[in-house]
Write a protein that holds these residues in place. Structure first.
Motif, PDB file in Angstrom:
ATOM      1  N   ALA A  21      -4.016   8.080  -9.149  1.00  0.00           N
ATOM      2  CA  ALA A  21      -3.004   8.790  -9.924  1.00  0.00           C
ATOM      3  C   ALA A  21      -3.077   8.499 -11.414  1.00  0.00           C
ATOM      4  N   ASP A  22      -3.775   7.430 -11.803  1.00  0.00           N
ATOM      5  CA  ASP A  22      -3.860   7.104 -13.231  1.00  0.00           C
ATOM      6  C   ASP A  22      -5.037   6.170 -13.480  1.00  0.00           C
ATOM      7  N   TYR A  51       1.393   1.464  -2.685  1.00  0.00           N
ATOM      8  CA  TYR A  51       2.383   0.544  -3.260  1.00  0.00           C
ATOM      9  C   TYR A  51       3.570   1.353  -3.771  1.00  0.00           C
ATOM     10  N   VAL A  52       4.664   0.648  -4.028  1.00  0.00           N
ATOM     11  CA  VAL A  52       5.866   1.298  -4.553  1.00  0.00           C
ATOM     12  C   VAL A  52       5.719   1.418  -6.063  1.00  0.00           C
ATOM     13  N   VAL A  53       5.684   2.633  -6.538  1.00  0.00           N
ATOM     14  CA  VAL A  53       5.524   2.849  -7.975  1.00  0.00           C
ATOM     15  C   VAL A  53       6.886   3.013  -8.657  1.00  0.00           C
ATOM     16  N   HIS A  54       7.913   3.322  -7.875  1.00  0.00           N
ATOM     17  CA  HIS A  54       9.275   3.380  -8.408  1.00  0.00           C
ATOM     18  C   HIS A  54      10.231   2.941  -7.308  1.00  0.00           C
ATOM     19  N   GLU A  55      10.920   1.828  -7.557  1.00  0.00           N
ATOM     20  CA  GLU A  55      11.803   1.256  -6.543  1.00  0.00           C
ATOM     21  C   GLU A  55      13.261   1.635  -6.816  1.00  0.00           C
ATOM     22  N   SER A  93       3.020   5.510  -4.282  1.00  0.00           N
ATOM     23  CA  SER A  93       1.680   6.062  -4.512  1.00  0.00           C
ATOM     24  C   SER A  93       0.761   5.563  -3.400  1.00  0.00           C
ATOM     25  N   LEU A  94       0.050   6.502  -2.782  1.00  0.00           N
ATOM     26  CA  LEU A  94      -0.832   6.161  -1.669  1.00  0.00           C
ATOM     27  C   LEU A  94      -2.251   6.662  -1.982  1.00  0.00           C
ATOM     28  N   PRO A  95      -2.963   5.964  -2.869  1.00  0.00           N
ATOM     29  CA  PRO A  95      -4.280   6.475  -3.286  1.00  0.00           C
ATOM     30  C   PRO A  95      -5.356   6.412  -2.224  1.00  0.00           C
TER      31      PRO A  95
END
Length: 696
Positions: free
Chosen positions: A516-517, A561-565, A601-603
């Motif tokens: 994503a980035d 991972y959690v990108v915004h909790e 986000s699940l890359p």
């Protein structure tokens, strides 16, 4: 006077009768090609390049080189000649040769041909059977693998050979058939091999059947036009001197690959010889007995190997062991004179990465400029290439779009062309995606090279056969797959991959990354380069992506991972690639309406799946519905979400932002969808558990 004698005739008869017994006992397989190709196989694997053949003088020939230079007791010796059986259905031949030569394959293993758990599966599998270099069976793949092996040898020789130290000088021998030559992947690979002037490639093509119904082209003229040397042996059934002469002639040609057109009789010696009936079916019992009687073998005895045949191949093995010892001594002397090159070469042979290479991976802050992930990939490659000579890249004529060529890199080209040299690390594959993938498998199989290849994600599908064999064979090949969604815009549905991700995510032992980035892109390279037995596809955007506030290489390297909790969330949105930032926009809009929304986000699904269960459940936790969002097919997202939003048909042609709006993949629309999902679950009082919680 012939260089061959009765011992050779007995050995060839041994191969033919063993082929009949191996396939007969399994009641499955292909006896015809092994029986027809027994003479050329025997000449290649057991005989010296020159020298006496009479029994009293055998000890005198131990020091002479044979055509096929390898040590069965040390099957991974780096400078060994490589052998590829492209027509892998004839694998009974290869297994018999491995057994006779002394590889880790017993007579009992031959008796267990095609049985569950055996070392002799229905087609050759690299890493499963000692002495098998590449997995073959799908026709044409092995042909192209051989080109990769040849490129690797030429590259290593150019880099490390010095005057007086001809360290890397092996050949690649490939057996192939007309079936392989009909496959497009073989034509693509042959064209490139001729252009690259790979004189270290010696292919033998058996002509053993009638192809008039579908294959009447002039194969010789085709290969001559590719820039190959074409040699002929009209009697491949018994003219051993001509077979040996052709191989010797092929070794003299240094600027062209060689194909030897060998005319043989399929199923030679059987009652059905020369017919299609002996191609893919076992011989009948009476035919096998008659075959053995014809060659003077005990008709009732199965799996009979005369001692003189074992002795003959033991001599060949002794020569191989002696050749390896001489090479090890040469390598040690090389280390004294060229310690730096020696250290690098031995590190690469051992498959070790340089210490600290990962420290050069770029990292990003959210304040850094938005960039396309294909550009972020180029930045990563530019950063790590100086410390990773193991990398050998290339693109299927899309270098300027894939951004795969690091500035200052030399092209891998024949020196005589003036376009580069064999020291070069960038391969111009041309528009040959399928061959590119299969050649990359050969590069990986050679050892000491980590190949990466580039094209649009949509066109990785052209190479799906090679990608599948990468995963099956545990070849570390990295695909730089750009223009990965409807985000490529104006080129439209023909170029926009909708189903491709689902296909490759479903492939075992294949990591499909959709970063994503910038940090996630660096993480994809980190994991891909450390995964020695797993190929990777890096699915990269054409459009610019903002750098995420809470991303990091360490987090992304876990695959998810959690990108915004958010505490007490009512919704979690999980996404990948270009849709993560859109999910964050939707979460912000929902927050403004009092709906706390987490974003994950699940890359890389497969890397995430390998994490501990507690970690996975902390990322995709129970308590609130989970919505997946991706600008691709939703197939497969059911594993990670309760509701899925994506594409249910083809894309569209136009500016990418308008296409995203057309399909509802915007922050505003996703917020509306999320609100609807929350209401649906609340109204029904549904207790929500993580979709990861399963009974099995």
């Amino acid at each position: 006077m012939s260089n061959f004698n009765k011992t050779d005739e007995v050995a060839i008869a041994t191969i033919r009768t063993l082929a009949a017994d191996v396939v007969g006992k399994a009641n499955s397989g292909h006896p015809g090609a092994p029986m027809g190709m027994a003479p050329v196989a025997h000449v290649l694997f057991s005989r010296c390049v020159s020298g006496p053949r009479s029994f009293p003088e055998r000890l005198l020939i131990v020091g002479l080189p044979r055509f096929f230079n390898a040590n069965p007791k040390s099957s991974k010796w780096f400078n060994r000649d490589r052998f590829v059986l492209s027509n892998g259905h004839a694998c009974a031949l290869q297994y018999i040769l491995l057994h006779l030569c002394g590889y880790k394959l017993s007579l009992d293993d031959l008796k267990n041909f095609r049985q569950v758990g055996s070392l002799t599966p229905g087609h050759p599998e690299a890493g499963h059977t000692d002495g098998i270099e590449v997995t073959t069976g799908p026709l044409g793949q092995g042909f192209a693998n051989g080109v990769g092996l040849g490129i690797a040898q030429a590259h290593f020789a150019a880099l490390y050979n010095k005057e007086g130290f001809d360290l890397i000088n092996n050949y690649t021998y490939v057996f192939t058939g007309d079936g392989c030559l009909m496959e497009g992947v073989a034509s693509e690979a042959a064209s490139l091999a001729g252009h690259l002037q790979l004189g270290n490639l010696i292919y033998t093509s058996s002509i053993d059947g009638d192809t008039a119904v579908a294959f009447t082209e002039n194969v010789e003229q085709r290969f001559l036009s590719y820039g190959w040397q074409v040699l002929h042996v009209d009697n491949g059934d018994s003219d051993l001197d001509s077979i040996a002469g052709a191989i010797a002639e092929a070794k003299k040609e240094k600027a062209k690959p060689t194909i030897i057109r060998l005319r043989t009789t399929i199923g030679y010696g059987s009652k059905q010889q020369g017919t299609h009936g002996v191609h893919g079916s076992p011989l009948k019992a009476d035919d096998i007995q008659a075959l053995k009687s014809k060659f003077g073998f005990p008709a009732q005895q199965t799996f009979h190997v005369p001692q003189e045949t074992y002795d003959s191949y033991a001599e060949a093995a002794a020569r191989g062991a002696q050749a390896e010892k001489a090479w090890v001594d040469l390598l040690a002397a090389y280390g004294q004179k060229y310690p730096k090159e020696h250290a690098e070469l031995t590190r690469r042979i051992a498959g070790e990465l340089p210490a600290g290479w990962e420290q050069s991976l770029p990292t990003y802050k959210s304040s850094d400029a938005a960039q396309a992930s294909r550009k972020l990939s180029e930045i990563a490659l530019t950063a790590i290439t100086p410390s990773l000579p193991d990398l050998m890249g290339g693109s299927a004529d899309l270098t300027g779009s894939n951004l795969t060529r690091v500035k200052g890199t030399e092209d891998f080209q024949a020196p005589s062309t003036g376009l580069g040299s064999y020291k070069g690390t960038y391969i111009r594959y041309g528009v040959r995606e399928h061959a590119m993938g299969a050649i990359a498998n050969g590069l990986s199989a050679y050892g000491g090279i980590i190949p990466y290849v580039g094209t649009f994600l949509n066109f990785v599908s052209y190479a799906a056969g090679a990608v599948r064999l990468s995963a099956l064979s545990k070849h570390q090949v990295i695909w730089v797959a750009t223009h990965d969604s409807i985000g490529l815009g104006e080129d439209g549905p023909t170029h926009q991959p909708i189903e491709t991700a689902a296909h490759f995510r479903a492939t075992p032992n294949l990591d499909f990354w959709r970063p994503a980035d910038g940090n996630e892109t660096s993480a994809a390279y980190l994991v891909a380069l450390k995964s020695k037995e797993t190929p990777s596809i890096l699915s990269l955007s054409r459009q610019n992506l903002p750098n995420l506030e809470n991303s990091s290489i360490e987090k992304a390297a876990k695959g998810g991972y959690v990108v915004h909790e958010e505490a007490n969330e009512k919704l979690t949105i999980v996404a990948s690639g270009s849709e993560v930032s859109i999910a964050l926009e939707a979460a912000s809009k929902l927050k403004a309406e009092g709906i706390n929304t987490r974003v994950v986000s699940l890359p890389c699904w497969s890397v995430f799946d390998a994490q501990p269960q507690d970690y996975k459940l902390s990322v995709l936790r129970s308590g609130a519905p989970i919505l997946s969002v991706e600008a691709l097919s939703t197939l497969g997202w059911q594993k990670y979400s309760h509701e899925q939003f994506g594409l249910f048909g083809w894309g569209a042609s136009g500016p990418y932002k308008q296409i995203y709006e057309k399909f509802g993949i915007t922050g505003t629309n996703l917020a509306a969808v999320g609100k609807k999902i929350v209401g649906f679950y609340q109204e029904r009082g549904i207790q929500v558990y993580s979709p990861l919680l399963k009974a099995i």
